[in-house]
Design a protein around this motif. Structure first.
Motif, short mmCIF file in Angstrom:
data_model
loop_
_atom_site.label_atom_id
_atom_site.label_comp_id
_atom_site.label_asym_id
_atom_site.label_seq_id
_atom_site.Cartn_x
_atom_site.Cartn_y
_atom_site.Cartn_z
N ALA A 1 23.58 39.37 -18.24
CA ALA A 1 23.26 38.25 -17.21
C ALA A 1 23.97 38.26 -16.11
N ALA A 2 23.69 38.00 -15.16
CA ALA A 2 24.11 37.77 -13.92
C ALA A 2 24.19 36.51 -12.90
N ALA A 3 25.01 36.29 -12.13
CA ALA A 3 25.07 34.89 -11.36
C ALA A 3 24.09 35.47 -10.08
N VAL A 4 23.66 34.59 -9.91
CA VAL A 4 22.51 34.98 -8.46
C VAL A 4 23.10 34.04 -7.20
N ASN A 5 22.52 34.53 -5.95
CA ASN A 5 22.84 33.61 -4.78
C ASN A 5 22.02 32.48 -4.61
N LEU A 6 21.74 31.83 -5.44
CA LEU A 6 21.19 30.67 -5.42
C LEU A 6 22.00 29.47 -6.04
N ASP A 7 22.34 28.34 -5.50
CA ASP A 7 23.58 27.57 -6.14
C ASP A 7 23.33 26.13 -5.98
N PHE A 8 24.14 25.28 -6.53
CA PHE A 8 24.55 24.14 -6.14
C PHE A 8 25.87 23.96 -5.37
N LEU A 9 25.61 23.45 -3.99
CA LEU A 9 27.01 23.23 -3.44
C LEU A 9 27.14 21.80 -3.42
N ALA A 10 28.33 21.42 -3.51
CA ALA A 10 28.67 19.80 -3.65
C ALA A 10 30.22 19.70 -2.74
N CYS A 11 29.89 18.52 -2.31
CA CYS A 11 31.43 17.88 -1.78
C CYS A 11 31.65 16.60 -2.89
N ALA A 12 32.95 16.62 -3.12
CA ALA A 12 33.14 15.84 -4.08
C ALA A 12 34.72 15.40 -3.90
N ALA A 13 34.94 13.98 -4.65
CA ALA A 13 36.30 13.42 -4.49
C ALA A 13 36.46 12.28 -5.30
N PRO A 14 37.80 12.16 -5.89
CA PRO A 14 37.93 11.06 -6.87
C PRO A 14 37.56 9.68 -6.25
N ASN A 15 37.01 8.73 -6.70
CA ASN A 15 36.58 7.42 -6.29
C ASN A 15 37.58 6.31 -6.93
N GLY A 16 38.44 6.37 -7.72
CA GLY A 16 39.27 5.40 -8.19
C GLY A 16 38.61 4.43 -9.10
N GLY B 1 36.07 8.39 -12.62
CA GLY B 1 34.93 8.50 -11.67
C GLY B 1 35.31 9.26 -10.26
N PHE B 2 34.16 9.66 -9.99
CA PHE B 2 34.22 10.52 -8.82
C PHE B 2 32.90 10.47 -8.00
N ASP B 3 32.93 10.76 -6.67
CA ASP B 3 31.70 10.68 -5.80
C ASP B 3 31.28 12.31 -5.59
N ALA B 4 30.01 12.66 -5.55
CA ALA B 4 29.57 13.98 -5.37
C ALA B 4 28.26 13.82 -4.75
N TYR B 5 27.98 14.57 -3.55
CA TYR B 5 26.96 14.87 -2.95
C TYR B 5 26.43 16.30 -3.03
N ALA B 6 25.55 16.80 -3.75
CA ALA B 6 25.08 18.09 -3.79
C ALA B 6 23.69 18.41 -3.15
N VAL B 7 23.60 19.83 -2.63
CA VAL B 7 22.24 20.41 -2.46
C VAL B 7 22.16 21.35 -3.40
N SER B 8 20.85 21.70 -3.86
CA SER B 8 20.72 23.09 -4.69
C SER B 8 19.36 23.87 -4.18
N ASP B 9 19.37 25.06 -4.33
CA ASP B 9 18.26 26.01 -4.32
C ASP B 9 17.94 26.65 -5.43
N VAL B 10 18.55 26.19 -6.48
CA VAL B 10 18.32 26.72 -8.03
C VAL B 10 17.02 26.02 -8.46
N LEU B 11 16.07 26.61 -8.21
CA LEU B 11 14.64 25.69 -8.15
C LEU B 11 14.46 25.54 -9.71
N PRO B 12 14.22 24.19 -10.03
CA PRO B 12 14.07 23.65 -11.44
C PRO B 12 12.78 24.32 -11.78
N GLY B 13 12.94 24.78 -13.09
CA GLY B 13 11.77 25.39 -14.04
C GLY B 13 11.65 26.74 -13.47
N SER B 14 12.76 27.34 -12.98
CA SER B 14 12.51 28.72 -12.33
C SER B 14 13.06 29.72 -13.21
#
Length: 427
Positions: free
Chosen positions: A78-93, A144-157
């Motif tokens: 198998a191989a990783a591909v150049n579609l991904d989840f990219l996220a910004c995250a930080a602990p929220n206390g 706990g942490f806060d995370a905001y993510a974008v993804s182009d790993v298509l669901p069901g793909s």
């Protein structure tokens, strides 16, 4: 971790270009995407520019060989591909994880209990709770942490968006709460258990391993607690080929029983010989007691077992072919694997499906478009979703045109193999 405002300022200056480069995008596009994630975090969680944050990425994966072999302790390529989840995250206390994936409702999970919850099954909340539980099981604080993510790993793909999400959560927790002490294999194992126990999907370990480790890897699951990972050098462009993932147009919805039947039937063959998985028996045993075995477990189970033995062998053969630069042999083995999935594993169309056989149609269209060159096969779990094709670069434009004329606009995705798995982009 760095202040959010400082990261936003560093992007246009190119200070993060080197860290973003392995994710597989052109520098300007990578900067814009990272800036959008940072802006999304700031907007979603009403944070100022001084909050310390980090950027994280986890890729989708493509299965090259080893179709439904991992759950029987077999081998996969198998191989990783150049579609991904990219996220910004930080602990929220707090003890609450707030996970916002762009375009989806906010997921909030209180970690006051780390037991699986029935009403969370088959949801992102189940993965969040499961990954936190796995970190706690290993002796780390589940906080706990806060995370905001974008993804182009298509669901069901067939590119394993769920595994990519699990690995993303694992990389975030590893960095925020575990001192980066968890290795890629451990994070993959955490993801599999979260998916099996919390999400409720009986998956093997291949998806999470490919997403977590990165690049191309041959993985031997003879001992799932300590899988052997063999990096495999592959440069498709140097060989004159592109990797295409083609959407058949059919959904994975309501197919859980079809997927679950495969490991169940394979396990029934192993159980006939007093074992739990097919890796513990031999093909000779199956063929030597075929009559009684067919009566006991049925013909489809026997055929699926024969597929396992053949595709398990092909993994090593394909990895060896790639390493010695023998791309013709590699392509011939891709075709063999595809035929085996169709005729023996039987994961091209759901049982009794007559009117809708989208994966079969996609394979027929791709084979015709290739005209005897390259290779194509079912991709991932099968029954719906996608197929995979290795397409000569000199015919890529025509191939894509044929595919999209038959299957719809944007049905053909041209990808590359990504050299890194789950990663902290900006610590």
């Amino acid at each position: 971790m760095r202040e959010l405002g400082a990261l936003l300022a560093a992007l246009p200056a190119g200070e993060l270009d080197e860290a973003l480069a392995p994710l597989g995008r052109a520098p300007q596009a990578a900067r814009q995407r990272a800036a959008a994630v940072l802006d999304g975090f700031q907007r979603t969680f009403a944070e100022g520019p001084t909050r310390p944050v980090a950027l994280f990425s986890a890729p989708g994966r493509t299965e090259i060989c080893g179709n439904h072999t991992d759950h029987q302790h077999g081998r996969v390529l198998a191989a990783a591909v150049n579609l991904d989840f990219l996220a910004c995250a930080a602990p929220n206390g707090t003890n609450t994880v707030r996970f916002q994936s762009e375009g989806w409702p906010m997921v909030e999970v209180r970690l006051d209990t780390l037991e699986p919850l029935a009403d969370e099954r088959e949801t992102t909340a189940a993965l969040v709770r499961g990954m936190a539980a796995e970190a706690a099981f290993l002796g780390y604080s589940a906080a706990g942490f806060d995370a905001y993510a974008v993804s182009d790993v298509l669901p069901g793909s067939g590119l394993s968006s769920s595994a990519a999400c699990e690995v993303l959560l694992g990389v975030i927790e590893n960095h925020l709460f575990c001192g980066d002490k968890l290795d890629a294999v451990t994070i993959a194992q955490m993801g599999q258990r979260a998916e099996n126990v919390y999400f409720g999907k009986p998956s093997g370990l291949m998806d999470q391993m490919a997403c977590s480790v990165g690049s191309a890897v041959a993985i031997d699951f003879a001992d799932p607690a300590s899988p052997k990972v063999r990096p495999v050098a592959v440069d498709l462009a140097e060989k004159g080929y592109a990797l295409c993932i083609i959407d058949s147009g059919a959904s994975h919805a309501d197919l859980t029983d079809e997927y679950a039947a495969i490991p169940r039937e394979m396990a029934a063959v192993a159980a006939f010989f007093g074992k739990s998985v097919l890796r513990e028996i031999s093909e000779a045993q199956v063929l030597g007691d075929l009559s009684r075995l067919r009566q006991s477990v049925g013909d489809r189970a026997v055929l699926r077992a024969l597929h396992f033995f053949a595709d398990d062998r092909r993994v090593e053969q394909q990895a060896d072919a790639l390493e010695r630069g023998d791309f013709d042999t590699f392509l011939a083995l891709v075709k063999e694997s595809g035929r085996s999935s169709w005729t023996l594993l039987q994961n091209i169309a759901p049982a009794a499906a007559v009117q809708e056989q989208a994966v079969a149609v996609a394979l027929a269209v791709a084979e015709r478009a290739l005209g005897g060159r390259g290779a194509c096969r079912v991709h991932g779990g099968g029954f719906a979703g996608t197929i995979q094709a290795f397409v000569p670069l000199d015919m890529l434009a025509d191939f894509r045109g044929h595919i999209e004329a038959a299957l719809g606009d944007n049905a053909c995705h041209v990808l590359s193999i990504r050299p890194v798995g789950g990663t902290v982009v900006s610590p």
